[in-house]
Scaffold this active site. Structure first.
Site, PDB file in Angstrom:
ATOM      1  N   HIS A 304      39.470  14.189  20.008  1.00 50.99           N
ATOM      2  CA  HIS A 304      38.941  14.922  21.168  1.00 50.99           C
ATOM      3  C   HIS A 304      40.021  15.080  22.251  1.00 50.99           C
ATOM      4  O   HIS A 304      40.274  16.194  22.727  1.00 50.99           O
ATOM      5  CB  HIS A 304      37.727  14.169  21.733  1.00 50.99           C
ATOM      6  N   GLU A 305      40.669  13.977  22.601  1.00 55.71           N
ATOM      7  CA  GLU A 305      41.670  14.059  23.683  1.00 55.71           C
ATOM      8  C   GLU A 305      42.860  14.899  23.234  1.00 55.71           C
ATOM      9  O   GLU A 305      43.401  15.684  24.012  1.00 55.71           O
ATOM     10  CB  GLU A 305      42.123  12.664  24.120  1.00 55.71           C
TER      11      GLU A 305
HETATM   12  N1  B3K Z   1      37.969  14.699  30.463  1.00 53.66           N
HETATM   13  C1  B3K Z   1      37.673  13.298  30.470  1.00 53.66           C
HETATM   14  C2  B3K Z   1      36.495  12.946  31.313  1.00 53.66           C
HETATM   15  C3  B3K Z   1      36.815  12.635  32.712  1.00 53.66           C
HETATM   16  C4  B3K Z   1      35.597  12.103  33.436  1.00 53.66           C
HETATM   17  C5  B3K Z   1      35.848  11.899  34.856  1.00 53.66           C
HETATM   18  N2  B3K Z   1      34.731  11.346  35.586  1.00 53.66           N
HETATM   19  C6  B3K Z   1      37.467  12.762  29.110  1.00 53.66           C
HETATM   20  C7  B3K Z   1      37.108  13.761  28.081  1.00 53.66           C
HETATM   21  O1  B3K Z   1      36.065  14.358  28.093  1.00 53.66           O
HETATM   22  O2  B3K Z   1      37.912  14.010  27.244  1.00 53.66           O
HETATM   23 ZN    ZN Z   2      36.741  15.938  26.888  1.00 48.52          ZN
END
Ligand code: B3K
Ligand code: ZN
Length: 877
Positions: A304-305
């Site tokens: 996902h990341e």
């Molecule tokens: N984009 C981050 C989430 C950040 C949340 C901040 N409160 C993780 C993710 O969805 O990949």
């Molecule tokens: Zn995300």
């Protein structure tokens, strides 16, 4: 309560930023006591803004102390700027200038875990959504994209590793002997993707060669005692990189990709450009300390990341209302990746089961909001299941409507058209529509309309004409702020089975097929199949082709037929669930009204043949055997009677267990694996079936089962089996449960992630003094209020403790409210998440409902963070 309450901001008020920041140069002088941040922002007025005299308003935080501010080298005297509500306002500015700011922050006192903070012995950051303003004054909004150069100054002995986004371009020493490292990220990005890490960390190195032949250096950093647990994440990363090239044509762009594991983190992980920061629970994995589920989670979160590098970083969101642009799409991408790596049907069942339990509940509760919300008080509250999971379902429906090939054309167009831009959900849909030629105008309502549609199906078979008619109605219930709803564009995949369970080749719109997608666009429509030779059993909403609640009056026999014969694996599971729900609903009614429980279970027969069929995927058998959860049954209930639900589930489980005792014992034996542990789909499947069989078997009076549990616990060579046996022991009141729990803690007390599992299980155990147990856990040496994983383990475990949490005197609710009040100031994001169980008060049976509501009112009387205020105040409306 505060005198003035926080106010909402609205999507309709969006305006382009009056200023842009072409370059951002940051210097961090890191120290245990105070950290000095110097920023040099190369700014100019935004030509799209049109106004030539708008003041410069930079976002800051109450924890940022301004030391000095200068424009083009001229130090501004206090009368030339203002500090109002954490904002730095400069009225007179040139059209382009360099703004220099010096600020002082105290990462060591940052318990909110937003901005720059300390976790164990390291410095780390979390800037999404609005954390960067807790580091320095900035235009902290995603449509301000800038090229960052970051200089880190620190004592090398304590912080030998100093990281930021992009590539390391310089390393030197200061006169005082400190080390200076400079990082440069050539890709313009919003501040929410900024990251910095400094610490004494171990590293695992690897290499990935991209499809165009470029070598990318891969590095995973952890504290030294954990570096032996990153091999699985590294392999998952390489699989993700390859998959994104093959499936979406997306290649990685920088020469280096880094991941760092930190223990104190508010959520799973963060996709900062070139430098992902992970909650250690989503990165570290080893057979002895990590369960199968956690292995799969590590793989999914790494993917996902990584996928965010394109869907999120190269193309980002214009404003936070568009969060699902990156999150919905990226969840869809990680779900597809996991489906490709393992079993697609198993993955779909797991994802849908979660959606129907938790997202449907959110969509029916006081915090219900559209996938693209139209307003919010605190954006952190909108990292929700609706934005993520329902957002992914929307992308999946587009995929269903377009088909694989056109969907890929659409995603190619989207990335090509918007690379380097901050865009909207409308832009995403426009790319899909333009590339495919398929009209998605009506479809876009999915983004703006909250609530789960109810789709009701009725059918008629006309034997003389061999025609079969499906009349389908849709209706979406009112949600807060949206009293009336419009029809949605809903793809409904359907197959027809004859009474022997064979697929019927019917004709629909002139074509023969065993699987068609009906397009529902109106409140009510009738669809006609011809050449249907016998009365069919419809297999509706195959693969869960839309996030809706389906209503069709199936008989038990029809459900048994679908369960055993449908070619759509998802619907085999779905039919079993429906059958179980039907039986449980009767039992819950009996339990609620104090009657003795009794049922002629037809599910038993279905499960018997399921267990006998060796051709099936054991993971699917395990999923079909899993009774609908307490949480799902609560979602379905009109009024929740927690203890009645628990009693009904337990009764049905014991009924099934006794009827199929031998089969469960046999299934348990058949699925014991003697070879070394592998987190492969095949072995995970067998372990899940083995565990499910043991769980049923433990409900019987067979005296062999207690020994089997103890044996598995003592001799397991992996955490899945060891923890599986322990959980079953605890929940089946095994005579050795207490000593097993103690032994488990003693064995693993130096592995915090395993201790978290122990905390959760301990908090969830059924005991007369459940609350005292939980209070004891919070006073236990292994507990730490600063660590969100630990807080979630204990309070999450307690939330699953049906009798303890829902105790009639309200003590469970009071306890949770007390913790929320304590955490409200220390860590507002965490505190706000913990409110979720309390937001369901309206659905609880009256005696409990009043008690829960009173706790929400007690919280509301406190001086609240925006985060907690928003959830609690909206819940009480
Ligand atoms: N984009 C981050 C989430 C950040 C949340 C901040 N409160 C993780 C993710 O969805 O990949
Ligand atoms: Zn995300």
């Amino acid at each position: 309560m505060k005198e003035s309450q926080p106010s909402a901001i609205y999507l309709k008020d969006y305006k382009v930023p009056p200023f842009l920041i072409d370059k951002t140069e940051l210097t961090f002088d890191l120290d245990e006591a105070t950290t000095v941040v110097t920023s040099r922002l190369h700014m100019r007025r935004n030509p799209l803004d049109g106004k030539s005299n708008a003041p410069l308003i930079l976002d800051g935080g109450e924890d940022v102390k301004l030391i000095g501010v200068a424009m083009d080298g001229y130090a501004l005297p206090p009368e030339e700027y203002q500090l109002v509500d954490d904002k730095l306002i400069i009225t007179a500015t040139a059209d382009s200038f360099i703004l220099t700011c010096e600020t002082l922050i105290e990462p060591q006192n940052n318990t909110r875990l937003e901005g720059l903070y300390r976790s164990s012995s390291m410095f780390c950051t979390q800037c999404e959504a609005e954390g960067f303003r807790h580091i320095t004054y900035y235009l902290d909004r995603p449509d301000v994209m800038s090229v960052f150069t970051t200089t880190i100054i620190a004592d090398e002995a304590r912080y030998p590793v100093m990281l930021s986004n992009g590539n390391e371009i310089e390393r030197a020493k200061t006169d005082e002997g400190k080390t200076v490292v400079v990082w440069h990220d050539p890709f313009p990005k919003p501040a929410y993707l900024f990251a910095l890490v400094a610490g004494d960390l171990a590293v695992k190195n690897d290499l990935f060669t991209t499809q165009s032949g470029r070598d990318v250096k891969l590095q995973i950093f952890t504290e030294s005692h954990n570096i032996d647990k990153v091999d699985y994440a590294m392999e998952a990363l390489k699989r993700s990189m390859r998959w994104d090239e093959e499936k979406y044509g997306r290649e990685y762009d920088l020469d280096i990709f880094m991941i760092v594991a930190v223990d104190d983190f508010n959520m799973g992980a963060m996709e900062n450009k070139g430098l992902n920061v992970f909650n250690s629970s989503c990165l570290l994995a080893s057979p002895k300390t990590t369960t199968d589920d956690a292995f799969l989670r590590v793989e999914a979160v790494v993917a996902h990341e990584y996928f965010h590098n394109w869907s999120g970083n190269r193309v980002t969101c214009r404003d936070w209302f568009q969060l699902s642009l990156k999150e919905g799409f990226t969840v869809f991408r990680d779900q597809s990746f996991s489906a490709d790596m393992h079993s697609a049907t198993v993955k779909r069942v797991e994802d849908v089961s979660f959606l129907k339990t938790a997202q449907f509940a959110e969509d029916a509760g006081p915090m219900a909001h559209p996938v693209r919300p139209s307003s919010f008080i605190e954006i952190s509250n909108f990292y929700t299941l609706t934005v993520y999971e329902k957002g992914s379902e929307i992308v999946r429906m587009i995929h269903t409507l377009l088909g694989e090939e056109l969907f890929r054309k659409g995603s190619d167009l989207y990335f090509e058209r918007h690379d380097g831009q901050a865009v909207t959900c409308d832009d995403f849909v426009a790319a899909m529509q333009d590339a495919s030629g398929i009209d998605l105008t009506l479809f876009k309502r999915w983004y703006s309309q909250a609530g789960t549609p109810i789709v009701t199906v009725e059918d008629t078979y006309l034997p003389e004409e061999q025609r079969y008619l499906l009349t389908i109605k849709q209706e979406t219930p009112a949600t807060p702020g949206q009293p009336t709803k419009l029809p949605l564009h809903i793809p409904i995949r359907v197959g027809l089975l004859n009474e022997q369970g064979q697929e019927i080749q019917a004709q629909y719109q002139g074509e023969h097929s065993t699987d068609v997608t009906l397009l529902l666009t109106e409140a009510e429509q009738t669809f006609e199949f011809t050449q249907v030779s016998s009365k069919p059993v419809p297999s509706l909403l195959r693969s869960f082709s839309a996030p809706v609640k389906l209503r069709y009056n199936y008989t038990a026999d029809q459900l048994l037929l679908l369960m055993s014969a449908d070619s759509d694996g998802f619907n085999r599971w779905s039919a079993a669930q429906q059958l179980a729900v039907n039986e449980l609903t009767q039992l819950i009614e009996q339990a609620s009204s104090g009657q003795p429980l009794a049922i002629e279970s037809q599910l038993v027969a279905g499960l018997r043949s399921l267990l006998a069929d060796e051709s099936l995927d054991p993971a699917m058998v395990a999923l079909i055997l899993a009774l609908p959860s307490q949480a799902y049954l609560s979602e379905l209930a009109e009024t929740i009677d927690p203890l009645a639900i628990r009693k009904a589930r337990q009764f049905l489980k014991v009924t099934i267990a006794n009827a199929l005792s031998e089969q469960f014992a046999q299934t348990y034996q058949n699925n014991i694996i003697t070879s070394d542990y592998q987190p492969s789909a095949q072995d995970i499947a067998r372990r899940s079936l083995k565990s499910m069989a043991l769980s049923y078997w433990s409900e019987t009076s067979d005296d062999k089962v207690k020994a089997a549990i103890a044996e598995q616990f003592a001799n397991a060579d992996n955490m899945t089996d060891q923890f599986g046996a322990l959980s079953i022991a605890v929940h089946s009141a095994h005579p050795d449960a207490a000593s097993m729990l103690n032994a488990f803690y003693e064995q693993w007390k130096n592995e915090p992630l395993v201790v978290n599992k122990w905390l959760m299980l301990s908090a969830s155990q059924d005991a007369d003094d459940a609350l005292a147990v939980v209070e004891g856990l919070m006073a236990h040496p292994s507990f730490d209020l600063k660590n969100p994983n630990k807080v979630r383990s204990v309070l999450g475990g307690f939330g699953q403790n049906v009798a303890g949490f829902h105790k009639e005197d309200g003590s469970g609710y009071r306890f949770l409210a007390d913790q929320i009040i304590v955490l409200n100031k220390r860590n507002p994001q965490l505190a706000s998440r913990l409110c979720t169980p309390l937001t369901r008060w309206k659905k609880l049976k009256p005696e409990l409902s009043v008690k829960m509501k009173a706790e929400l009112e007690r919280i509301l009387a406190e001086d609240l963070s925006k985060d907690v205020y928003e959830v609690v105040s909206k819940s009480l409306v």
